[in-house]
Design an enzyme around this catalytic site. Structure first.
Site, PDB file in Angstrom:
ATOM      1  N   CYS A 119       0.842  -1.134   0.037  1.00  0.00           N
ATOM      2  CA  CYS A 119       0.054  -0.131   0.169  1.00  0.00           C
ATOM      3  C   CYS A 119       0.799   1.440  -0.016  1.00  0.00           C
ATOM      4  CB  CYS A 119      -1.061  -0.030   1.222  1.00  0.00           C
ATOM      5  SG  CYS A 119      -2.155  -1.320   1.283  1.00  0.00           S
ATOM      6  N   HIS A 256      -2.850   7.293   2.364  1.00  0.00           N
ATOM      7  CA  HIS A 256      -3.237   6.208   1.818  1.00  0.00           C
ATOM      8  C   HIS A 256      -4.600   5.976   2.532  1.00  0.00           C
ATOM      9  CE1 HIS A 256      -3.873   2.061   0.848  1.00  0.00           C
ATOM     10  NE2 HIS A 256      -3.504   1.770   2.249  1.00  0.00           N
ATOM     11  N   ASN A 286     -10.234   0.622  -0.052  1.00  0.00           N
ATOM     12  CA  ASN A 286      -8.597   0.655   0.048  1.00  0.00           C
ATOM     13  C   ASN A 286      -8.226   0.114  -1.230  1.00  0.00           C
ATOM     14  OD1 ASN A 286      -5.967   0.026   0.489  1.00  0.00           O
ATOM     15  ND2 ASN A 286      -6.039  -0.786   2.473  1.00  0.00           N
TER      16      ASN A 286
HETATM   17  O1  UT7 Z   1      -3.245  -0.441   3.933  1.00  0.00           O
HETATM   18  C1  UT7 Z   1      -3.487  -0.797   5.358  1.00  0.00           C
HETATM   19  C2  UT7 Z   1      -4.239  -2.010   5.549  1.00  0.00           C
HETATM   20  N1  UT7 Z   1      -4.991  -1.942   6.628  1.00  0.00           N
HETATM   21  C3  UT7 Z   1      -6.179  -1.954   6.564  1.00  0.00           C
HETATM   22  O2  UT7 Z   1      -7.046  -1.369   5.704  1.00  0.00           O
HETATM   23  C4  UT7 Z   1      -7.116  -2.193   7.975  1.00  0.00           C
HETATM   24  C5  UT7 Z   1      -6.713  -2.155   9.363  1.00  0.00           C
HETATM   25  N2  UT7 Z   1      -7.707  -2.565  10.096  1.00  0.00           N
HETATM   26  C6  UT7 Z   1      -9.030  -2.280  10.122  1.00  0.00           C
HETATM   27  O3  UT7 Z   1      -9.754  -1.341   9.464  1.00  0.00           O
HETATM   28  C7  UT7 Z   1      -9.789  -2.744  11.292  1.00  0.00           C
HETATM   29  O4  UT7 Z   1      -9.115  -3.401  12.109  1.00  0.00           O
HETATM   30  C8  UT7 Z   1     -11.043  -3.724  10.719  1.00  0.00           C
HETATM   31  C9  UT7 Z   1     -11.957  -2.736   9.730  1.00  0.00           C
HETATM   32  C10 UT7 Z   1     -10.274  -4.688   9.778  1.00  0.00           C
HETATM   33  C11 UT7 Z   1     -11.812  -4.155  11.755  1.00  0.00           C
HETATM   34  O5  UT7 Z   1     -12.328  -3.134  12.660  1.00  0.00           O
HETATM   35  P1  UT7 Z   1     -12.123  -3.259  14.100  1.00  0.00           P
HETATM   36  O6  UT7 Z   1     -13.110  -2.290  14.834  1.00  0.00           O
HETATM   37  O7  UT7 Z   1     -10.696  -3.381  14.575  1.00  0.00           O
HETATM   38  O8  UT7 Z   1     -12.691  -4.857  14.490  1.00  0.00           O
HETATM   39  P2  UT7 Z   1     -12.389  -6.037  15.029  1.00  0.00           P
HETATM   40  O9  UT7 Z   1     -11.207  -6.886  14.200  1.00  0.00           O
HETATM   41  O10 UT7 Z   1     -11.967  -5.661  16.647  1.00  0.00           O
HETATM   42  O11 UT7 Z   1     -13.592  -6.859  15.020  1.00  0.00           O
HETATM   43  C12 UT7 Z   1     -14.740  -6.626  15.892  1.00  0.00           C
HETATM   44  C13 UT7 Z   1     -15.876  -7.604  15.440  1.00  0.00           C
HETATM   45  C14 UT7 Z   1     -15.395  -9.186  15.571  1.00  0.00           C
HETATM   46  O12 UT7 Z   1     -16.395  -9.931  15.949  1.00  0.00           O
HETATM   47  P3  UT7 Z   1     -16.295 -10.273  17.473  1.00  0.00           P
HETATM   48  O13 UT7 Z   1     -14.861 -11.317  17.433  1.00  0.00           O
HETATM   49  O14 UT7 Z   1     -16.197  -9.279  18.476  1.00  0.00           O
HETATM   50  O15 UT7 Z   1     -17.625 -11.428  17.752  1.00  0.00           O
HETATM   51  C15 UT7 Z   1     -15.254  -9.464  14.032  1.00  0.00           C
HETATM   52  O16 UT7 Z   1     -15.616 -10.799  13.783  1.00  0.00           O
HETATM   53  O17 UT7 Z   1     -16.258  -7.276  14.321  1.00  0.00           O
HETATM   54  C16 UT7 Z   1     -16.353  -8.569  13.513  1.00  0.00           C
HETATM   55  N3  UT7 Z   1     -16.254  -8.153  12.031  1.00  0.00           N
HETATM   56  C17 UT7 Z   1     -17.409  -7.944  11.270  1.00  0.00           C
HETATM   57  N4  UT7 Z   1     -18.664  -7.946  11.344  1.00  0.00           N
HETATM   58  C18 UT7 Z   1     -19.433  -7.565  10.487  1.00  0.00           C
HETATM   59  C19 UT7 Z   1     -15.279  -8.364  11.261  1.00  0.00           C
HETATM   60  N5  UT7 Z   1     -15.559  -7.890  10.025  1.00  0.00           N
HETATM   61  C20 UT7 Z   1     -16.881  -7.777  10.004  1.00  0.00           C
HETATM   62  C21 UT7 Z   1     -17.688  -7.259   8.713  1.00  0.00           C
HETATM   63  N6  UT7 Z   1     -19.010  -7.331   9.304  1.00  0.00           N
HETATM   64  N7  UT7 Z   1     -17.295  -7.222   7.677  1.00  0.00           N
END
Ligand code: UT7
Length: 329
Positions: A119, A256, A286
């Site tokens: 990225c 980015h 992204n």
């Molecule tokens: O270019 C650099 C690349 N990096 C990135 O673009 C992304 C970096 N990370 C992020 O953007 C965020 O960490 C995410 C968007 C991937 C996730 O957001 P978060 O607020 O960190 O959520 P989390 O990973 O802590 O997950 C919270 C919950 C989980 O469920 P449980 O385990 O709490 O039951 C996930 O399974 O949200 C769940 N979850 C979803 N729920 C509905 C994860 N993806 C989804 C989804 N829809 N698409």
């Protein structure tokens, strides 16, 4: 003594394939256990674009490049080098850049090569272009392109990654500056820390079993690193000071486009108000190495970028890799 920039941007263009796919459509298409609200609230993303059969990274790159050439008022034959930032190339080899060169009918014998820094690839490609201007006196015009088809490496059973990415390309034409020109690419800083490779990676590749693999990411950990790196105010100040500027002088921050919450946190840490941040992640998702040139091109189209403005580019990606560039438009 202040050094003058070697080159400036004289043309911008971009390509987003086909019709946008909204969050509800994506969820329905792949049967995801998700909701449009979750995606929008946690990432800021409302839609993304995906290629269809017959469209590849090089075809998107060539369309973006043609648009940038038109804006620059140049013919493809006047391009001396093409540098493409991508980690989703059409082929293992030859490079996307050579495919774009052939598609454009650019000068045979000119330079064409790809750069892979995930990225943060566009900053790496800019840096490569700066090096070409510095070391090859015959080089007058360089196309620097960020182009990706991430839809080819998404695991559509993994809701935590497949909702985040999209396809697209952005291109800039850089032209060697005449003596005394103060506008252009001012300074670039880059870094990497390969010990974090496993936090964001694809599990296969040429030397790992013949196929590209899909995106695997420890989202929360990547989020923290991305904010820390793109929001590093000391590093940004040091870069801007090289041209006698400070963060207060920045008219546009172009980060980015990973996740709206990452961008907001990084901007807060840099002390840059959100009305000075170019945000395209809602519309494009992204697009990896394409996200910064796409955002620049869209901002230019909306007449946001004006001659003389100071712009700071901030990138972060798999590796980890990162980079920043200061530009005077
Ligand atoms: O270019 C650099 C690349 N990096 C990135 O673009 C992304 C970096 N990370 C992020 O953007 C965020 O960490 C995410 C968007 C991937 C996730 O957001 P978060 O607020 O960190 O959520 P989390 O990973 O802590 O997950 C919270 C919950 C989980 O469920 P449980 O385990 O709490 O039951 C996930 O399974 O949200 C769940 N979850 C979803 N729920 C509905 C994860 N993806 C989804 C989804 N829809 N698409």
């Amino acid at each position: 003594m202040k050094t003058l920039p070697l080159c400036r941007i004289v043309g911008l263009g971009h390509c987003l394939p086909n019709a946008p796919i909204g969050n509800a459509d994506l969820i329905a298409r792949y049967g995801l256990q998700s909701t449009p609200d979750w995606i929008e609230q946690r990432t800021g993303i409302t839609q993304r674009y995906f290629v269809q059969a017959g469209q590849t990274t090089s075809t998107l790159a060539a369309i973006a490049a043609r648009a940038a050439l038109v804006q620059a008022g140049l013919e493809a034959g006047q391009i001396d080098a093409i540098v493409v930032a991508t980690c989703t190339p059409d082929y293992t080899f030859p490079s996307v850049a050579t495919l774009v060169q052939a598609a454009l009918g650019a000068r045979a014998g000119g330079i064409a090569l790809d750069v892979n820094a995930a990225c943060s690839g566009f900053i790496a490609a800019l840096s490569m272009a700066q090096g070409l201007f510095a070391t090859q006196p015959g080089v007058q015009n360089i196309l620097v392109i960020g182009a990706e088809t991430f839809s080819n490496v998404l695991d559509f059973t993994d809701r935590s990654t497949c909702v985040l990415f999209g396809d697209g390309a952005g291109a800039v034409v850089l032209q060697r500056n005449p003596a005394g020109e103060e506008r252009g690419v001012l300074h670039i800083q880059q870094g990497a820390d390969g010990t974090h490779a496993s936090l964001l990676h694809s599990e296969f590749g040429v030397a790992q079993g013949n196929i590209a693999g899909t995106v695997h990411m420890q989202g929360a950990a990547v989020f923290k690193h991305a904010v820390r790196q793109m929001g590093d105010a000391d590093q940004a100040q040091a870069l801007l000071q090289l041209s006698g500027h400070s963060l207060d002088d920045v008219m546009w921050l172009v980060p980015h486009q990973a996740n709206a919450r990452i961008l907001e946190a990084a901007a807060t840490s840099l002390g840059v108000p959100m009305d000075k941040v170019i945000m395209t992640v809602a519309d494009h998702a992204n697009t990896s190495a394409a996200s910064i040139p796409l955002a620049l091109s869209v901002a230019a189209e909306a007449a946001k970028l004006q001659v003389g403005q100071l712009v700071l580019l901030q990138a972060f990606g798999a590796g980890f890799t990162w980079g920043s560039a200061s530009l005077k438009i």
